[in-house]
Design an enzyme around this catalytic site. Structure first.
Site, PDB file in Angstrom:
ATOM      1  N   GLN A   1      -4.252  -1.618   9.842  1.00 44.74           N
ATOM      2  CA  GLN A   1      -4.174  -2.943   9.226  1.00 44.74           C
ATOM      3  C   GLN A   1      -4.691  -4.004  10.203  1.00 44.74           C
ATOM      4  O   GLN A   1      -4.242  -4.071  11.343  1.00 44.74           O
ATOM      5  CB  GLN A   1      -2.716  -3.238   8.813  1.00 44.74           C
TER       6      GLN A   1
ATOM      7  N   LYS B   1       0.841  -1.204   0.000  1.00 42.83           N
ATOM      8  CA  LYS B   1       0.000   0.000   0.000  1.00 42.83           C
ATOM      9  C   LYS B   1       0.878   1.257   0.000  1.00 42.83           C
ATOM     10  O   LYS B   1       0.619   2.215  -0.724  1.00 42.83           O
ATOM     11  CB  LYS B   1      -0.928  -0.003   1.225  1.00 42.83           C
TER      12      LYS B   1
ATOM     13  N   ASP C   1     -10.844   2.781   4.536  1.00 37.80           N
ATOM     14  CA  ASP C   1     -11.123   1.345   4.413  1.00 37.80           C
ATOM     15  C   ASP C   1     -12.629   1.090   4.383  1.00 37.80           C
ATOM     16  O   ASP C   1     -13.072  -0.009   4.046  1.00 37.80           O
ATOM     17  CB  ASP C   1     -10.522   0.580   5.611  1.00 37.80           C
TER      18      ASP C   1
END
Ligand code: NDP
Length: 291
Positions: A96, A52, A119
């Site tokens: 994450q 990412k 997200d």
């Protein structure tokens, strides 16, 4: 059979984002900025986050990686989240997952400011998705919809069977495919581990989206001729012939299912690269303050 090339489409999307970033900067505005929090040293999570960060560099975003030891307290993590929520330079950020067991993932997700939750996991953003309001769609389902769009795969009136109902893939995917929008309008069946006679459902599917986490689970006898197959699964299976000792396979038995399908995503190189491109797209939306 058409092999859906997620890597190629992801690069196309990244080039388009990079052009927009150039334009933003040319107009004297600030560089879009994505931050990522990584807790612990799980190899898969490290790979995902590194990819990412690398993708941010490719499109001209600023990126910040914030690392914590596995032993970090929930309170310390919440303080960092509060800091990011109030940092005007950070447009969006991700935490994450998975997190260590002593930390409540739900508490952490709910602490993220919805306008920075690129997200799309915060309950506000999930609620906005259900209500068909502008929102951050979680990256994997968003990536899949973009693949269907770029390959001009018809969805209107089709029967889509989603296997798996997780909060990050299966559930938002089923909501997206059922929407009254150009890229959806499917009749959706959402299957899970309590579904009886799964094969009866999948054999009726025009589109199958497999997000189970079990290698080679979907076999040719479960698939109707000409179906569109989207394989979300990323499973490590031992392979002593490879230096790293494992290979990645999807939830779909590719060799046999590909022979019956009209379109299919490979693993790797299908849905995975799209997840990253979608996260970048969400960050751009955050930077442009589109909603
Ligand atoms: P979860 O483990 O959270 O969910 C798995 C789902 O599969 C559950 O809903 C479960 O049902 C269902 N399931 C399990 N066994 C069966 C069965 N025998 N029949 C029908 N349904 C079953 O996984 P995720 O959604 O997080 O991930 C799924 C896969 O996708 C994983 O391989 C993961 O690595 C991969 N992934 C890939 C991404 C990408 O970028 N390509 C991104 C995210 C995930 P129940 O709810 O009843 O337990």
């Amino acid at each position: 059979m058409v092999l859906i090339d997620g890597k190629k489409i992801s690069l196309e999307l990244q080039s388009e984002i990079a052009l927009e970033v150039k334009d933003i900067i040319a107009k004297g505005k600030k560089q879009p900025h994505l931050a990522a929090i990584l807790v612990g040293d799980d190899p898969a999570s490290q790979t995902y986050v590194n990819n990412k960060v690398k993708a941010c560099q490719n499109v001209g975003f600023k990126s910040t990686l914030i690392r914590f030891e596995t032993t970090v307290s929930e309170q310390k993590l919440l303080s960092k989240i509060d800091e990011l929520n109030n940092d005007d330079d950070v447009d969006g950020y991700i935490v994450q997952l998975p997190l260590p067991k002593n930390i409540s993932e739900q508490k952490i997700i709910e602490a993220i400011k919805p306008s920075k939750d690129v997200d799309g996991f915060h309950p506000v953003n999930v609620g906005r998705l259900v209500l068909n309001l502008p929102t951050y769609v979680s990256a994997t389902p968003f990536g899949i919809v973009q693949l269907l769009e770029r390959y001009n795969i018809p969805t209107d009136g089709k029967h889509c069977v989603v296997i798996g109902r997780s909060h990050i893939v299966g559930s938002p995917m089923s909501i997206l495919m059922a929407k009254n929008t150009k890229l959806a309008n499917c009749t959706v069946t959402l299957c899970h581990s309590h579904t009886k006679n799964l094969k009866e459902h999948t054999l009726n599917a025009d589109i199958i989206i497999a997000a189970i986490g079990k290698p080679n689970f979907v076999t040719a006898d479960m698939v109707k001729e000409g179906a569109v197959i989207i394989d979300v699964g990323i499973n490590r299976v031992n392979d002593a012939s490879l230096a790293k000792g494992f290979k990645l396979v999807g939830d779909v038995k590719f060799d046999e299912v590909s022979k019956k399908s009209s379109y299919i995503t490979p693993v790797p190189g299908g849905v995975g690269p799209m997840t990253i491109a979608s996260l970048l797209k969400n960050t751009l939306i955050a930077a442009k303050k589109e909603f």
